[in-house]
Design a protein around this motif. Structure first.
Motif, PDB file in Angstrom:
ATOM      1  N   LEU A  72       0.689  -0.908   0.024  1.00  0.00           N
ATOM      2  CA  LEU A  72       0.087   0.162  -0.189  1.00  0.00           C
ATOM      3  C   LEU A  72       0.905   1.048   0.097  1.00  0.00           C
ATOM      4  CD1 LEU A  72      -1.710  -2.295   1.108  1.00  0.00           C
ATOM      5  CD2 LEU A  72      -2.840  -0.698   2.421  1.00  0.00           C
ATOM      6  N   VAL A  73       0.797   1.830  -1.026  1.00  0.00           N
ATOM      7  CA  VAL A  73       1.878   3.029  -1.332  1.00  0.00           C
ATOM      8  C   VAL A  73       1.373   4.453  -1.386  1.00  0.00           C
ATOM      9  CG1 VAL A  73       3.677   3.711  -2.948  1.00  0.00           C
ATOM     10  CG2 VAL A  73       3.439   1.241  -2.461  1.00  0.00           C
ATOM     11  N   GLY A  74       1.923   5.278  -0.635  1.00  0.00           N
ATOM     12  CA  GLY A  74       1.515   6.558  -0.430  1.00  0.00           C
ATOM     13  C   GLY A  74       2.568   7.563  -0.426  1.00  0.00           C
ATOM     14  N   HIS A  75       2.525   8.901  -0.287  1.00  0.00           N
ATOM     15  CA  HIS A  75       3.551   9.977  -0.105  1.00  0.00           C
ATOM     16  C   HIS A  75       2.991  10.974   0.924  1.00  0.00           C
ATOM     17  CE1 HIS A  75       1.766  13.216  -2.604  1.00  0.00           C
ATOM     18  NE2 HIS A  75       1.491  12.261  -3.414  1.00  0.00           N
ATOM     19  N   TYR A  76       3.857  11.747   1.855  1.00  0.00           N
ATOM     20  CA  TYR A  76       3.343  12.629   2.588  1.00  0.00           C
ATOM     21  C   TYR A  76       3.686  13.954   2.151  1.00  0.00           C
ATOM     22  CZ  TYR A  76       7.914  11.880   4.974  1.00  0.00           C
ATOM     23  OH  TYR A  76       9.214  11.643   5.285  1.00  0.00           O
ATOM     24  N   ASP A  77       4.629  13.932   0.990  1.00  0.00           N
ATOM     25  CA  ASP A  77       5.282  15.372   0.696  1.00  0.00           C
ATOM     26  C   ASP A  77       4.001  16.015  -0.224  1.00  0.00           C
ATOM     27  OD1 ASP A  77       5.771  13.308  -1.350  1.00  0.00           O
ATOM     28  OD2 ASP A  77       6.989  14.810  -2.331  1.00  0.00           O
ATOM     29  N   THR A  78       4.164  17.261  -0.313  1.00  0.00           N
ATOM     30  CA  THR A  78       3.093  18.352  -0.702  1.00  0.00           C
ATOM     31  C   THR A  78       3.974  19.019  -1.860  1.00  0.00           C
ATOM     32  OG1 THR A  78       2.755  20.133   0.308  1.00  0.00           O
ATOM     33  CG2 THR A  78       1.507  17.801   0.882  1.00  0.00           C
ATOM     34  N   VAL A  79       3.026  19.938  -2.728  1.00  0.00           N
ATOM     35  CA  VAL A  79       4.013  20.964  -3.485  1.00  0.00           C
ATOM     36  C   VAL A  79       3.467  22.307  -2.723  1.00  0.00           C
ATOM     37  CG1 VAL A  79       3.184  19.854  -5.639  1.00  0.00           C
ATOM     38  CG2 VAL A  79       1.826  21.343  -4.948  1.00  0.00           C
ATOM     39  N   HIS A  80       3.069  22.382  -1.568  1.00  0.00           N
ATOM     40  CA  HIS A  80       2.710  23.760  -1.090  1.00  0.00           C
ATOM     41  C   HIS A  80       3.674  24.197  -0.118  1.00  0.00           C
ATOM     42  CE1 HIS A  80      -1.517  23.328  -2.302  1.00  0.00           C
ATOM     43  NE2 HIS A  80      -1.454  22.218  -2.188  1.00  0.00           N
ATOM     44  N   PRO A  81       4.254  25.189  -0.132  1.00  0.00           N
ATOM     45  CA  PRO A  81       5.675  25.912   0.387  1.00  0.00           C
ATOM     46  C   PRO A  81       5.140  25.959   1.992  1.00  0.00           C
ATOM     47  CG  PRO A  81       5.381  27.183  -1.387  1.00  0.00           C
ATOM     48  CD  PRO A  81       4.133  26.293  -1.460  1.00  0.00           C
ATOM     49  N   VAL A  82       5.928  25.715   2.990  1.00  0.00           N
ATOM     50  CA  VAL A  82       5.591  26.040   4.477  1.00  0.00           C
ATOM     51  C   VAL A  82       4.990  27.630   4.475  1.00  0.00           C
ATOM     52  CG1 VAL A  82       6.385  26.196   6.727  1.00  0.00           C
ATOM     53  CG2 VAL A  82       7.366  24.374   5.201  1.00  0.00           C
ATOM     54  N   GLY A  83       3.868  27.636   5.430  1.00  0.00           N
ATOM     55  CA  GLY A  83       3.333  28.943   5.212  1.00  0.00           C
ATOM     56  C   GLY A  83       1.959  28.959   4.710  1.00  0.00           C
ATOM     57  N   SER A  84       1.962  28.231   3.582  1.00  0.00           N
ATOM     58  CA  SER A  84       0.677  28.151   3.076  1.00  0.00           C
ATOM     59  C   SER A  84      -0.531  28.017   3.887  1.00  0.00           C
ATOM     60  CB  SER A  84       0.602  27.177   2.093  1.00  0.00           C
ATOM     61  OG  SER A  84       1.515  27.163   1.077  1.00  0.00           O
ATOM     62  N   ILE A  85      -0.359  27.442   5.011  1.00  0.00           N
ATOM     63  CA  ILE A  85      -1.462  26.786   5.836  1.00  0.00           C
ATOM     64  C   ILE A  85      -2.033  28.154   6.509  1.00  0.00           C
ATOM     65  CG2 ILE A  85      -0.295  26.657   7.952  1.00  0.00           C
ATOM     66  CD1 ILE A  85      -3.408  24.480   6.836  1.00  0.00           C
TER      67      ILE A  85
END
Length: 375
Positions: free
Chosen positions: A73-86
């Protein structure tokens, strides 16, 4: 554990989304991995993951039972959104829709993975023998570090896999994906005053000519695209530039097409006298070709039919995922087991909360069927 309650799912999703994890931001990725490990350990009743260090961040793997690895079962936890986007795009819920950077791609999919595994453990404590959950930190940039660990799992016996990218529009699962080829073309000529351009060799003219000719290589009827993405040239408005640079993005549905484009572009050359062209490959990810998923799809279809669960349908993906790598490694792989959502890679990214619950049960049936067939 019975079907998880929505408030719990939303709390865990919020924690994962707020643990920002832009690809390449090592401190952020390590902090997110800690949150994911904590959330996953809690969901799985105290079973903690192995944390495998890579230059791109830790890969988290949950392995179950003494048997050899057979199903992933394969997934990833990285995203394309820079830190601070939240701070600009806070996590929020409106009815059945959760919004926030990385909700759809693919932190909600991670929860589907984990809860499906927990459901199988509840059903049969030995029901996950031979199963590995693999969560990587670099999928958004092609998994340059983590795909080595996927290959290790294949070497150990991994035969089938489910990838938890978000579902196709309408809820379908992906039976294929296009491959990606990125190239860098550098044009070298000779600067000259624009009023005496004949004294030089205009690299920008060579770039324009090259870009025009490369468009003729596209074959939309078979899904082949060739796109100019970045360009640079010139130092002043009255100087004919002696250097220019172009980057190219090509997507193909078959390896044969991808090799055709690669060979054509790397040998195309310049039509402008005095200008030389050097084309190099930045990255090449082969396609997850139609047909490679059939062994797994047949097993899944039969399992869903026996369980009385409707067939979700299939689609071909435009983007790239770890399914491309697994397919090339000879694994029977199906993608898009994550929930329904959309607007990924944008400030409007969203995911359907009810579909998270639905995909957990769908995934449990799929994993059970694959384990029986490939175990």
């Amino acid at each position: 554990m019975p079907v998880p309650e929505v408030p719990r799912i939303l709390d865990e999703l919020r924690r994962l989304v707020e643990a920002e994890s832009k690809s390449g931001d090592l401190p952020a990725l390590m902090a997110c991995a800690d949150v994911l490990a904590e959330v996953g350990t809690d969901i799985l009743g105290g079973i903690a993951p192995r944390s495998l260090p890579t230059p791109r961040g830790p890969v988290l793997q949950w392995r179950f039972g003494p048997g050899p690895v057979r199903v992933g079962l394969v997934g990833h936890y990285d995203t394309v959104h820079p830190v601070g986007s939240i701070e600009r795009i806070p996590f929020r819920v409106d009815g059945d829709t959760a919004f926030g950077p990385g909700t759809f791609d693919m932190k909600a999919g991670l929860l589907v993975m984990l809860y499906a595994a927990r459901a199988m453990l509840d059903q049969d404590p030995g029901g996950l023998d031979g199963v590995v959950l693999h969560c990587c930190p670099d999928e958004e940039v092609g998994s340059p570090a983590s795909k080595v660990l996927l290959q290790e799992a294949v070497n150990e016996g991994l035969r089938a896999a489910l990838v938890y990218e978000g579902a196709a529009p309408g809820g379908g699962i992906y039976e294929s994906r296009r491959g990606g080829l990125w190239l860098d073309a550098v044009f070298s000529g000779r600067d000259a005053h624009a009023s005496r351009a004949y004294e030089g060799a205009n690299a920008l003219h060579a770039l324009v000519d090259f870009a025009g000719r490369m468009l003729e290589l596209a074959a939309p009827e078979v899904g082949t695209t060739v796109t100019a993405t970045e360009a640079e040239a010139g130092t002043a408005i009255n100087t004919a530039p002696g250097r220019a640079r172009l980057t190219v993005d090509s997507r193909c549905t078959t390896l044969a097409e991808q090799l055709r484009i690669r060979d054509a572009l790397t040998t195309m050359g310049s039509n402008v006298a005095g200008v030389t062209t050097q084309v190099s490959i930045i990255q090449q990810v082969p396609p997850f070709e139609l047909g490679r998923s059939q062994p797994a799809l047949e097993v899944i279809r039969e399992g869903l039919n026996l369980a009385g669960v409707p067939w979700p349908g299939v689609a071909s993906g435009m983007g790239i995922s770890d399914a491309n790598h697994l397919s090339l490694m000879g694994v029977a792989v199906v993608d898009g087991l994550g929930p329904v959502g959309g607007e990924d890679h944008s400030p409007a990214e969203w995911v359907s909360v009810s579909s998270i619950v639905e995909r957990i049960e769908l995934s449990r049936i799929c994993v059970t069927a694959l384990r029986k067939a490939f175990g």
